[in-house]
Write a protein that holds these residues in place. Structure first.
Motif, PDB file in Angstrom:
ATOM      1  N   THR A 161      -4.060  -0.952   7.536  1.00 11.13           N
ATOM      2  CA  THR A 161      -3.764  -0.978   8.963  1.00 11.13           C
ATOM      3  C   THR A 161      -4.253   0.330   9.588  1.00 11.13           C
ATOM      4  OG1 THR A 161      -1.598   0.133   8.951  1.00 11.13           O
ATOM      5  CG2 THR A 161      -1.645  -2.216   8.387  1.00 11.13           C
ATOM      6  N   ASN A 162      -4.218   0.386  10.912  1.00 10.48           N
ATOM      7  CA  ASN A 162      -4.596   1.602  11.638  1.00 10.48           C
ATOM      8  C   ASN A 162      -3.376   2.422  12.057  1.00 10.48           C
ATOM      9  OD1 ASN A 162      -7.424   1.217  11.535  1.00 10.48           O
ATOM     10  ND2 ASN A 162      -7.285  -0.279  13.187  1.00 10.48           N
ATOM     11  N   GLY A 163      -2.267   2.229  11.377  1.00 14.12           N
ATOM     12  CA  GLY A 163      -1.049   2.954  11.716  1.00 14.12           C
ATOM     13  C   GLY A 163      -1.146   4.448  11.422  1.00 14.12           C
ATOM     14  N   ARG A 164      -0.120   5.158  11.826  1.00 10.83           N
ATOM     15  CA  ARG A 164      -0.068   6.598  11.637  1.00 10.83           C
ATOM     16  C   ARG A 164       0.260   6.963  10.185  1.00 10.83           C
ATOM     17  NH1 ARG A 164       3.514   8.653  16.845  1.00 10.83           N
ATOM     18  NH2 ARG A 164       2.082   7.918  18.485  1.00 10.83           N
ATOM     19  N   GLY A 181       0.792  -5.244  -0.448  1.00 10.39           N
ATOM     20  CA  GLY A 181       1.587  -4.743   0.652  1.00 10.39           C
ATOM     21  C   GLY A 181       0.669  -4.104   1.663  1.00 10.39           C
ATOM     22  N   VAL A 182       1.205  -3.701   2.787  1.00  9.24           N
ATOM     23  CA  VAL A 182       0.391  -3.058   3.819  1.00  9.24           C
ATOM     24  C   VAL A 182       0.515  -1.547   3.704  1.00  9.24           C
ATOM     25  CG1 VAL A 182       0.581  -5.016   5.396  1.00  9.24           C
ATOM     26  CG2 VAL A 182       2.235  -3.144   5.543  1.00  9.24           C
ATOM     27  N   ALA A 186      -4.383   6.060   7.256  1.00  9.54           N
ATOM     28  CA  ALA A 186      -3.957   7.459   7.296  1.00  9.54           C
ATOM     29  C   ALA A 186      -3.126   7.823   6.074  1.00  9.54           C
ATOM     30  CB  ALA A 186      -3.162   7.721   8.578  1.00  9.54           C
ATOM     31  N   ASP A 187      -2.287   6.898   5.593  1.00  6.88           N
ATOM     32  CA  ASP A 187      -1.514   7.177   4.388  1.00  6.88           C
ATOM     33  C   ASP A 187      -2.401   7.151   3.141  1.00  6.88           C
ATOM     34  OD1 ASP A 187       0.996   7.824   5.335  1.00  6.88           O
ATOM     35  OD2 ASP A 187       1.748   5.769   5.287  1.00  6.88           O
ATOM     36  N   ALA A 205      -5.340   4.435 -12.019  1.00 10.33           N
ATOM     37  CA  ALA A 205      -5.768   3.673 -10.845  1.00 10.33           C
ATOM     38  C   ALA A 205      -4.553   3.043 -10.186  1.00 10.33           C
ATOM     39  CB  ALA A 205      -6.786   2.603 -11.243  1.00 10.33           C
ATOM     40  N   PRO A 206      -3.718   3.838  -9.531  1.00 12.36           N
ATOM     41  CA  PRO A 206      -2.493   3.314  -8.925  1.00 12.36           C
ATOM     42  C   PRO A 206      -2.756   2.426  -7.716  1.00 12.36           C
ATOM     43  CG  PRO A 206      -2.787   5.588  -8.288  1.00 12.36           C
ATOM     44  CD  PRO A 206      -3.853   5.293  -9.312  1.00 12.36           C
ATOM     45  N   VAL A 207      -1.848   1.521  -7.463  1.00 13.73           N
ATOM     46  CA  VAL A 207      -1.838   0.690  -6.260  1.00 13.73           C
ATOM     47  C   VAL A 207      -1.021   1.424  -5.203  1.00 13.73           C
ATOM     48  CG1 VAL A 207      -1.022  -1.487  -5.262  1.00 13.73           C
ATOM     49  CG2 VAL A 207      -2.137  -1.474  -7.518  1.00 13.73           C
ATOM     50  N   LEU A 208      -1.519   1.436  -3.971  1.00 14.88           N
ATOM     51  CA  LEU A 208      -0.832   2.110  -2.870  1.00 14.88           C
ATOM     52  C   LEU A 208      -0.359   1.078  -1.850  1.00 14.88           C
ATOM     53  CD1 LEU A 208      -3.398   4.999  -2.140  1.00 14.88           C
ATOM     54  CD2 LEU A 208      -1.543   4.968  -3.838  1.00 14.88           C
ATOM     55  N   VAL A 209       0.929   1.097  -1.545  1.00 22.62           N
ATOM     56  CA  VAL A 209       1.497   0.216  -0.524  1.00 22.62           C
ATOM     57  C   VAL A 209       2.501   1.003   0.312  1.00 22.62           C
ATOM     58  CG1 VAL A 209       1.165  -1.935  -1.803  1.00 22.62           C
ATOM     59  CG2 VAL A 209       3.283  -0.618  -2.109  1.00 22.62           C
ATOM     60  N   GLY A 210       2.758   0.532   1.525  1.00 28.49           N
ATOM     61  CA  GLY A 210       3.706   1.206   2.401  1.00 28.49           C
ATOM     62  C   GLY A 210       5.151   0.902   2.022  1.00 28.49           C
TER      63      GLY A 210
END
Length: 210
Positions: A161-164, A181-182, A186-187, A205-210
Protein backbone atom coordinates in the motif's frame (compact mmCIF):
# COMPACT_ATOMS: atom_id res chain seq x y z
CA UNK A 1 27.46 3.52 4.96
CA UNK A 2 27.47 4.05 1.21
CA UNK A 3 24.43 2.32 -0.26
CA UNK A 4 23.60 1.62 -3.88
CA UNK A 5 19.83 1.42 -4.34
CA UNK A 6 18.84 -0.24 -7.62
CA UNK A 7 15.36 0.76 -8.74
CA UNK A 8 15.45 4.04 -6.83
CA UNK A 9 13.12 6.12 -8.98
CA UNK A 10 9.74 4.89 -7.67
CA UNK A 11 7.92 2.63 -5.25
CA UNK A 12 9.89 0.88 -2.55
CA UNK A 13 13.20 1.99 -4.05
CA UNK A 14 12.29 5.66 -3.91
CA UNK A 15 11.01 5.41 -0.34
CA UNK A 16 14.13 3.49 0.67
CA UNK A 17 16.26 6.26 -0.82
CA UNK A 18 14.42 8.86 1.30
CA UNK A 19 14.73 6.86 4.49
CA UNK A 20 18.36 5.87 3.97
CA UNK A 21 19.29 9.54 3.55
CA UNK A 22 17.32 10.44 6.66
CA UNK A 23 19.21 7.74 8.57
CA UNK A 24 22.51 9.38 7.63
CA UNK A 25 23.68 7.06 4.87
CA UNK A 26 25.20 8.12 1.56
CA UNK A 27 22.97 6.93 -1.28
CA UNK A 28 23.69 6.28 -4.93
CA UNK A 29 20.23 6.16 -6.51
CA UNK A 30 20.38 3.91 -9.58
CA UNK A 31 17.60 4.01 -12.16
CA UNK A 32 17.08 4.60 -15.86
CA UNK A 33 15.23 7.78 -14.90
CA UNK A 34 17.59 8.85 -12.11
CA UNK A 35 18.09 12.24 -13.75
CA UNK A 36 14.45 13.01 -12.99
CA UNK A 37 14.63 12.45 -9.23
CA UNK A 38 12.94 15.40 -7.57
CA UNK A 39 14.69 15.10 -4.21
CA UNK A 40 17.93 16.88 -3.44
CA UNK A 41 20.33 16.01 -0.63
CA UNK A 42 24.08 16.48 -0.12
CA UNK A 43 24.46 12.72 0.48
CA UNK A 44 22.48 11.73 -2.62
CA UNK A 45 24.06 10.82 -5.95
CA UNK A 46 21.65 10.18 -8.83
CA UNK A 47 23.11 7.54 -11.13
CA UNK A 48 21.42 6.98 -14.47
CA UNK A 49 21.79 3.39 -15.60
CA UNK A 50 20.11 0.19 -16.69
CA UNK A 51 20.12 -2.80 -14.32
CA UNK A 52 20.43 -5.06 -17.39
CA UNK A 53 23.57 -3.29 -18.63
CA UNK A 54 26.69 -4.89 -17.05
CA UNK A 55 28.79 -1.78 -17.65
CA UNK A 56 26.28 0.44 -15.86
CA UNK A 57 26.07 -1.92 -12.90
CA UNK A 58 29.84 -2.29 -12.64
CA UNK A 59 30.30 1.48 -12.63
CA UNK A 60 27.55 2.02 -10.05
CA UNK A 61 29.17 -0.41 -7.61
CA UNK A 62 32.38 1.59 -7.29
CA UNK A 63 32.98 2.60 -3.70
CA UNK A 64 29.76 1.29 -2.14
CA UNK A 65 29.39 -0.84 1.00
CA UNK A 66 25.93 -2.32 0.53
CA UNK A 67 23.46 -2.90 -2.32
CA UNK A 68 19.68 -2.77 -2.05
CA UNK A 69 17.95 -4.34 -5.06
CA UNK A 70 14.39 -2.99 -5.25
CA UNK A 71 13.35 -3.52 -8.85
CA UNK A 72 9.73 -3.55 -9.96
CA UNK A 73 7.62 -3.99 -13.07
CA UNK A 74 4.44 -2.26 -14.18
CA UNK A 75 1.01 -3.88 -14.00
CA UNK A 76 0.84 -4.42 -17.76
CA UNK A 77 4.17 -6.25 -17.63
CA UNK A 78 2.64 -8.90 -15.36
CA UNK A 79 0.83 -10.38 -18.35
CA UNK A 80 3.98 -10.85 -20.43
CA UNK A 81 7.04 -13.04 -19.79
CA UNK A 82 9.09 -11.49 -16.97
CA UNK A 83 12.85 -11.88 -16.70
CA UNK A 84 13.92 -8.56 -15.22
CA UNK A 85 14.49 -9.81 -11.67
CA UNK A 86 16.60 -12.84 -12.52
CA UNK A 87 18.48 -11.24 -15.42
CA UNK A 88 19.42 -8.21 -13.32
CA UNK A 89 20.53 -10.46 -10.47
CA UNK A 90 22.68 -12.56 -12.81
CA UNK A 91 24.54 -9.37 -13.63
CA UNK A 92 24.60 -7.92 -10.12
CA UNK A 93 25.83 -10.86 -8.05
CA UNK A 94 29.06 -11.60 -9.96
CA UNK A 95 29.75 -7.87 -10.28
CA UNK A 96 29.49 -7.55 -6.49
CA UNK A 97 31.85 -10.48 -6.08
CA UNK A 98 34.41 -8.85 -8.36
CA UNK A 99 34.18 -5.61 -6.39
CA UNK A 100 34.38 -7.49 -3.06
CA UNK A 101 31.05 -6.01 -1.92
CA UNK A 102 29.48 -8.55 0.41
CA UNK A 103 26.15 -7.13 1.61
CA UNK A 104 23.06 -7.54 -0.58
CA UNK A 105 19.50 -6.73 0.51
CA UNK A 106 16.84 -7.66 -2.05
CA UNK A 107 13.06 -7.28 -2.27
CA UNK A 108 10.94 -10.04 -3.78
CA UNK A 109 7.51 -10.74 -2.26
CA UNK A 110 5.30 -13.16 -0.38
CA UNK A 111 4.70 -16.03 -2.78
CA UNK A 112 8.27 -16.16 -4.10
CA UNK A 113 10.51 -19.13 -3.45
CA UNK A 114 9.46 -21.48 -0.69
CA UNK A 115 6.96 -18.93 0.66
CA UNK A 116 4.72 -19.94 -2.25
CA UNK A 117 3.71 -23.00 -0.23
CA UNK A 118 2.20 -20.70 2.40
CA UNK A 119 -0.36 -19.27 -0.04
CA UNK A 120 -3.89 -20.26 0.88
CA UNK A 121 -5.96 -22.40 -1.46
CA UNK A 122 -8.32 -19.52 -2.24
CA UNK A 123 -5.58 -17.04 -3.15
CA UNK A 124 -3.28 -19.46 -5.00
CA UNK A 125 -5.24 -19.52 -8.27
CA UNK A 126 -5.76 -15.76 -8.77
CA UNK A 127 -2.20 -15.19 -7.59
CA UNK A 128 -0.89 -17.53 -10.28
CA UNK A 129 -3.05 -15.92 -12.99
CA UNK A 130 -2.00 -12.34 -12.24
CA UNK A 131 1.40 -12.55 -10.57
CA UNK A 132 2.62 -15.98 -11.66
CA UNK A 133 5.05 -14.83 -14.35
CA UNK A 134 6.64 -12.19 -12.18
CA UNK A 135 6.86 -14.42 -9.13
CA UNK A 136 8.35 -17.31 -11.06
CA UNK A 137 11.10 -14.88 -11.98
CA UNK A 138 11.38 -13.58 -8.41
CA UNK A 139 11.79 -17.20 -7.30
CA UNK A 140 14.66 -17.58 -9.73
CA UNK A 141 16.10 -14.32 -8.41
CA UNK A 142 15.95 -15.74 -4.89
CA UNK A 143 17.66 -18.95 -6.01
CA UNK A 144 20.54 -16.99 -7.56
CA UNK A 145 20.98 -14.89 -4.44
CA UNK A 146 20.73 -17.88 -2.11
CA UNK A 147 23.42 -19.77 -4.01
CA UNK A 148 25.80 -16.81 -3.95
CA UNK A 149 28.58 -16.28 -1.37
CA UNK A 150 27.18 -12.86 -0.50
CA UNK A 151 25.87 -11.76 2.90
CA UNK A 152 22.28 -11.52 1.77
CA UNK A 153 18.86 -10.77 3.18
CA UNK A 154 15.68 -11.12 1.12
CA UNK A 155 12.54 -9.21 2.12
CA UNK A 156 9.19 -10.70 1.08
CA UNK A 157 6.47 -8.09 1.63
CA UNK A 158 2.80 -8.93 1.36
CA UNK A 159 0.26 -6.75 -0.46
CA UNK A 160 1.73 -3.26 -0.84
CA UNK A 161 0.00 0.00 0.00
CA UNK A 162 0.99 3.67 -0.14
CA UNK A 163 0.38 4.18 3.57
CA UNK A 164 2.70 5.92 5.98
CA UNK A 165 5.60 4.33 7.84
CA UNK A 166 4.21 2.91 11.07
CA UNK A 167 7.13 0.88 12.35
CA UNK A 168 4.59 -1.64 13.65
CA UNK A 169 4.91 -4.24 10.93
CA UNK A 170 5.71 -7.89 11.59
CA UNK A 171 8.88 -9.65 10.39
CA UNK A 172 7.97 -13.34 9.99
CA UNK A 173 11.21 -15.29 9.75
CA UNK A 174 9.82 -18.68 10.85
CA UNK A 175 8.16 -20.48 7.91
CA UNK A 176 5.42 -21.76 10.21
CA UNK A 177 4.28 -18.13 10.67
CA UNK A 178 4.31 -17.08 7.02
CA UNK A 179 1.03 -15.56 5.84
CA UNK A 180 -0.18 -12.88 3.51
CA UNK A 181 -1.15 -9.42 4.67
CA UNK A 182 -0.90 -5.76 3.75
CA UNK A 183 2.10 -3.55 4.40
CA UNK A 184 3.00 -0.06 3.29
CA UNK A 185 5.93 0.55 0.98
CA UNK A 186 7.21 2.94 3.65
CA UNK A 187 7.33 0.14 6.22
CA UNK A 188 9.11 -2.15 3.75
CA UNK A 189 11.66 0.62 3.22
CA UNK A 190 12.05 0.94 6.99
CA UNK A 191 13.00 -2.75 7.17
CA UNK A 192 15.43 -2.46 4.25
CA UNK A 193 17.24 0.53 5.71
CA UNK A 194 17.56 -1.20 9.07
CA UNK A 195 19.27 -4.13 7.35
CA UNK A 196 22.11 -1.90 6.15
CA UNK A 197 23.67 -2.25 9.58
CA UNK A 198 21.57 -4.98 11.21
CA UNK A 199 22.81 -8.57 10.70
CA UNK A 200 19.87 -10.31 12.41
CA UNK A 201 18.45 -11.61 9.12
CA UNK A 202 21.61 -12.64 7.29
CA UNK A 203 20.87 -15.57 5.03
CA UNK A 204 17.14 -15.31 5.72
CA UNK A 205 14.07 -14.37 3.67
CA UNK A 206 11.40 -13.15 6.10
CA UNK A 207 7.83 -12.28 5.11
CA UNK A 208 6.79 -8.72 6.00
CA UNK A 209 3.18 -7.86 6.87
CA UNK A 210 1.50 -5.01 8.73
Amino acid sequence: MRALIIGASKGIGLETTRQALAAGHHVRAFARSADGLAMRHPSLEAFRGDALNPGDVEAALAGVDVVIEALGVGFKDLFRPVRLFSDATRILVPAMERKAIRRLIAVTGFGAGDSHDALGMVEAVPFALVFGRAYDDKSEQERLIGQSPLEWTIARPGVLTNGRRSGRYKVLADPSLWRNGVISRADVADFLVRQIEDRAYLGKAPVLVG
